[in-house]
Design a protein around this motif. Structure first.
Motif, PDB file in Angstrom:
ATOM      1  N   THR A  18       0.701  -1.231  -0.206  1.00 49.62           N
ATOM      2  CA  THR A  18       0.034   0.088  -0.015  1.00 49.62           C
ATOM      3  C   THR A  18       0.874   1.433   0.030  1.00 49.62           C
ATOM      4  N   GLY A  19       2.210   1.323  -0.124  1.00 48.26           N
ATOM      5  CA  GLY A  19       3.097   2.169   0.136  1.00 48.26           C
ATOM      6  C   GLY A  19       2.888   3.415  -1.025  1.00 48.26           C
ATOM      7  N   MET A  20       2.282   3.327  -2.124  1.00 45.75           N
ATOM      8  CA  MET A  20       2.178   4.245  -3.077  1.00 45.75           C
ATOM      9  C   MET A  20       0.931   5.228  -2.717  1.00 45.75           C
ATOM     10  N   VAL A  21       0.028   4.625  -1.973  1.00 47.73           N
ATOM     11  CA  VAL A  21      -1.069   5.508  -1.646  1.00 47.73           C
ATOM     12  C   VAL A  21      -0.702   6.780  -0.962  1.00 47.73           C
ATOM     13  N   PRO A  22       0.248   6.883  -0.035  1.00 49.56           N
ATOM     14  CA  PRO A  22       0.587   8.232   0.489  1.00 49.56           C
ATOM     15  C   PRO A  22       1.207   9.200  -0.504  1.00 49.56           C
ATOM     16  N   LEU A  23       2.087   8.667  -1.406  1.00 49.14           N
ATOM     17  CA  LEU A  23       2.441   9.322  -2.689  1.00 49.14           C
ATOM     18  C   LEU A  23       1.525   9.596  -3.648  1.00 49.14           C
ATOM     19  N   TYR A  24       0.631   8.941  -3.838  1.00 48.02           N
ATOM     20  CA  TYR A  24      -0.590   9.547  -4.761  1.00 48.02           C
ATOM     21  C   TYR A  24      -1.444  10.550  -4.072  1.00 48.02           C
ATOM     22  N   LEU A  25      -1.747  10.461  -2.871  1.00 47.84           N
ATOM     23  CA  LEU A  25      -2.498  11.220  -2.014  1.00 47.84           C
ATOM     24  C   LEU A  25      -1.743  12.713  -1.940  1.00 47.84           C
ATOM     25  N   SER A  26      -0.337  12.613  -1.562  1.00 53.17           N
ATOM     26  CA  SER A  26       0.254  13.758  -1.616  1.00 53.17           C
ATOM     27  C   SER A  26       0.476  14.569  -2.799  1.00 53.17           C
ATOM     28  N   GLU A  27       0.771  13.802  -3.979  1.00 49.33           N
ATOM     29  CA  GLU A  27       1.284  14.195  -5.227  1.00 49.33           C
ATOM     30  C   GLU A  27       0.264  14.555  -6.326  1.00 49.33           C
ATOM     31  N   ILE A  28      -0.827  13.703  -6.269  1.00 48.88           N
ATOM     32  CA  ILE A  28      -1.723  13.601  -7.420  1.00 48.88           C
ATOM     33  C   ILE A  28      -2.978  13.915  -6.889  1.00 48.88           C
ATOM     34  N   TYR A  29      -3.491  13.362  -5.882  1.00 44.84           N
ATOM     35  CA  TYR A  29      -4.873  13.661  -5.567  1.00 44.84           C
ATOM     36  C   TYR A  29      -5.231  14.403  -4.562  1.00 44.84           C
ATOM     37  N   ARG A  30      -4.550  15.079  -4.206  1.00 48.38           N
ATOM     38  CA  ARG A  30      -4.848  16.119  -3.158  1.00 48.38           C
ATOM     39  C   ARG A  30      -5.791  17.262  -3.731  1.00 48.38           C
ATOM     40  N   LYS A  31      -5.741  17.485  -4.949  1.00 48.11           N
ATOM     41  CA  LYS A  31      -6.680  18.563  -5.501  1.00 48.11           C
ATOM     42  C   LYS A  31      -8.125  17.988  -5.640  1.00 48.11           C
ATOM     43  N   ARG A  32      -8.417  16.657  -5.470  1.00 44.19           N
ATOM     44  CA  ARG A  32      -9.788  16.289  -5.677  1.00 44.19           C
ATOM     45  C   ARG A  32     -10.539  16.602  -3.994  1.00 44.19           C
ATOM     46  N   LEU A  33     -11.712  16.890  -4.561  1.00 44.05           N
ATOM     47  CA  LEU A  33     -12.492  17.162  -3.212  1.00 44.05           C
ATOM     48  C   LEU A  33     -12.699  16.211  -2.180  1.00 44.05           C
ATOM     49  N   GLU A  34     -12.550  14.959  -2.707  1.00 42.34           N
ATOM     50  CA  GLU A  34     -12.685  13.696  -1.580  1.00 42.34           C
ATOM     51  C   GLU A  34     -11.472  13.408  -0.750  1.00 42.34           C
ATOM     52  N   PHE A  35     -10.409  14.124  -1.153  1.00 41.27           N
ATOM     53  CA  PHE A  35      -9.062  13.985  -0.706  1.00 41.27           C
ATOM     54  C   PHE A  35      -8.570  15.427   0.040  1.00 41.27           C
ATOM     55  N   SER A  36      -9.353  16.538  -0.257  1.00 41.13           N
ATOM     56  CA  SER A  36      -8.721  17.900   0.256  1.00 41.13           C
ATOM     57  C   SER A  36      -8.345  17.897   1.484  1.00 41.13           C
ATOM     58  N   ASN A  37      -8.817  17.149   2.683  1.00 38.87           N
ATOM     59  CA  ASN A  37      -8.340  17.270   3.651  1.00 38.87           C
ATOM     60  C   ASN A  37      -7.674  16.028   4.435  1.00 38.87           C
ATOM     61  N   ALA A  38      -7.657  15.013   3.419  1.00 41.98           N
ATOM     62  CA  ALA A  38      -7.252  13.665   4.058  1.00 41.98           C
ATOM     63  C   ALA A  38      -5.722  13.761   4.564  1.00 41.98           C
ATOM     64  N   LYS A  39      -5.538  12.781   5.646  1.00 42.40           N
ATOM     65  CA  LYS A  39      -4.066  12.609   5.864  1.00 42.40           C
ATOM     66  C   LYS A  39      -3.706  11.096   5.913  1.00 42.40           C
ATOM     67  N   SER A  40      -2.563  10.915   5.695  1.00 42.49           N
ATOM     68  CA  SER A  40      -2.270   9.370   5.791  1.00 42.49           C
ATOM     69  C   SER A  40      -1.032   8.867   6.914  1.00 42.49           C
ATOM     70  N   VAL A  41      -1.539   7.552   7.195  1.00 47.75           N
ATOM     71  CA  VAL A  41      -0.836   6.892   8.281  1.00 47.75           C
ATOM     72  C   VAL A  41      -0.180   5.637   7.536  1.00 47.75           C
ATOM     73  N   PHE A  42       1.049   5.332   7.622  1.00 47.64           N
ATOM     74  CA  PHE A  42       1.689   4.188   6.976  1.00 47.64           C
ATOM     75  C   PHE A  42       2.307   3.341   7.989  1.00 47.64           C
ATOM     76  N   THR A  43       1.652   2.284   8.309  1.00 47.33           N
ATOM     77  CA  THR A  43       2.211   1.350   9.454  1.00 47.33           C
ATOM     78  C   THR A  43       3.288   0.220   8.514  1.00 47.33           C
ATOM     79  N   ILE A  44       4.467   0.052   9.333  1.00 45.99           N
ATOM     80  CA  ILE A  44       5.359  -0.900   8.925  1.00 45.99           C
ATOM     81  C   ILE A  44       5.093  -2.099   9.792  1.00 45.99           C
TER      82      ILE A  44
END
Length: 477
Positions: free
Chosen positions: A137-163
């Motif tokens: 699932t490691g690419m999800v934080p990258l996609y959120l930060s770099e590509i999808y942030r401008k979408r309304l459904e992600f505008s305020n979303a934050k990501s947690v990554f558990t190892i």
């Protein structure tokens, strides 16, 4: 709070290890606290037909995989009150097992992108937190930060990554960058996802997530050292300000000797029934029925990480002790053959079950006296917690979550819920096994330790509070 829990496996749908247990138990604990938590995972071939028959399809859409546009069906069911979404694509997931295929990089690049595209089809759900787990699932934080942030459904979303286990990092060739992930060459540098001559999905999660967690406090410290850091210790030291360890819990409704349907039930007030389960285990294992001989058990994957080479080094010495050894697990063929050989050669001393069998595991937890876990490293470990719930004392090496959960017996204070050794050394382990066997002969001492272990609880509802603190910290920042 609205939490999307992204995982590559979750029990009871499919399981290859402890990640699957965590991936349902933690969302369930959060749900029980009133949070709107939803799970999303791949729809594998091995998910049972019973679950598949209950799924309804809520959307079909295209997912970009580099220059290709791949089909995705988003399917849904509710289990134990938790909404669970399944990413359906037969080309990628209609295969036995979860991992180990030549195109795993493509499969999970697709999965990460499919997760991001799925949110708009989830009724009344705009995530506050997207909680990702391990390299798949490691690419999800990258996609959120770099590509999808401008979408309304992600505008305020934050990501947690558990190892959950840093050893498995999802390393692939550089060509994956543009061909599958659809991102530019600017991400191929040390500050982003470059790892030697290739890329790392695990590194992407670490770099781009708002918060990084591991599954125990000690493991969070260990992975910042070269010995445990798997080549990412420098990065993790750099990111230490957003790294925190939260020890896993277990679901006591699933791991309770008072209700387990596979055994003769018992609890603190009915401990005599543990002896009944011990006799039953000796019968199943073909060992002499003798309540005075301690049973040392291993319920484990038979791989180097689990310290099997320490056992192999001193197996003859262990078998000279007044003990019986019971082993359940699968793994490397050399280790499987090793235990099968000794079970054949010493049938009165050792029984080997080279299989995966939850019902038998319950019988072993209930019937054994000592659970041996001499791990080389152990991010958290669940078996030691389960064993304690059943009044079976863990004997562990002091690493990761084993250090955080097992308190070694102190003969001067009477405190402790198990036994431990520090160095990764076969004879150090053997010395502690000998000590534990000597303690077993003192029934008063042993019974006190058994009660201490059974009173030790690592409840998910407590650990869920720790995650909620993190979620609130990053969403309110």
């Amino acid at each position: 709070m609205k939490i999307l829990f992204v995982t590559s496996e979750a029990a009871p749908f499919i399981k290859t290890g402890g990640l699957a247990d965590v991936s349902f138990a933690l969302p369930k604990a959060l749900h029980d606290k009133g949070e709107d938590v939803r799970i999303i995972m791949p729809k594998y071939e091995d998910v049972s037909d019973d679950f598949k028959s209950k799924m309804s399809q809520i959307a079909t859409y295209g997912v970009s995989v580099g220059w290709r546009n791949q089909y995705c069906g988003l399917q849904y069911l509710t289990y134990d009150g938790i909404p669970v979404y399944f990413v359906d694509n037969e080309y990628y997931f209609k295969r036995h097992g979860c991992y180990g295929y030549f195109d795993d990089g493509e499969r999970f690049a697709y999965f990460c992108r499919a997760v991001m595209e799925s949110v708009k089809f989830m009724d009344d759900f705009v995530p506050d937190v997207i909680h990702c787990n391990d390299w798949q699932t490691g690419m999800v934080p990258l996609y959120l930060s770099e590509i999808y942030r401008k979408r309304l459904e992600f505008s305020n979303a934050k990501s947690v990554f558990t190892i959950h286990n840093l050893k498995y990092q999802g390393r692939f060739s550089r060509s994956v960058l543009e061909d599958l992930l659809g991102i530019g060459s600017e991400y191929f540098n040390e500050d982003k996802i470059k790892y030697y001559d290739g890329i790392s999905f695990m590194k992407a999660g670490i770099v781009f997530a708002d918060k990084i967690t591991t599954v125990s406090k000690t493991y969070a410290k260990e992975i910042q050292t070269a010995y445990y850091g798997e080549g990412l210790d420098g990065l993790l030291r750099q990111k230490s300000g957003k790294l925190v360890g939260i020890t896993n819990g277990i679901d006591y409704s699933e791991n309770d000797p008072k209700t387990d349907k596979n055994i003769v039930n018992y609890g603190l007030s009915t401990l005599k029934n543990k002896a009944v389960n011990k006799e039953a285990l000796q019968q199943i294992a073909g060992l002499q029925i003798n309540p005075d001989v301690p049973i040392v058990a291993m319920v484990t994957r038979l791989v180097k990480q689990k310290g099997i080479d320490l056992v192999a080094r001193v197996i003859e010495d262990i078998l000279k002790l007044d003990v019986q050894l019971v082993v359940l697990g699968t793994g490397d063929h050399d280790y499987q053959d090793f235990f099968e050989y000794y079970a054949y050669s010493y049938p009165s001393k050792i029984a080997s079950f080279i299989q995966f069998d939850n019902a038998l595991a319950s019988k072993i937890y209930a019937g054994a006296d000592i659970l041996l876990m001499p791990s080389l490293f152990e991010p958290c470990g669940l078996s030691q917690m389960i064993a304690m719930s059943y009044g079976t004392l863990p004997l562990v090496r002091e690493t990761g979550g084993l250090s955080d959960t097992v308190v070694p017996y102190n003969e001067f204070t009477g405190e402790g819920n198990g036994f431990s050794f520090t160095n990764y050394n076969a004879h150090d382990m053997l010395n502690v096994i000998e000590y534990a066997v000597s303690c077993y002969k003192d029934k008063k001492t042993w019974n006190k330790l058994v009660k201490n272990a059974m009173n030790t609880k690592y409840e998910w509802k407590t650990q869920a509070d720790e995650y909620l603190k993190i979620y609130k910290e990053i969403t309110e920042a």
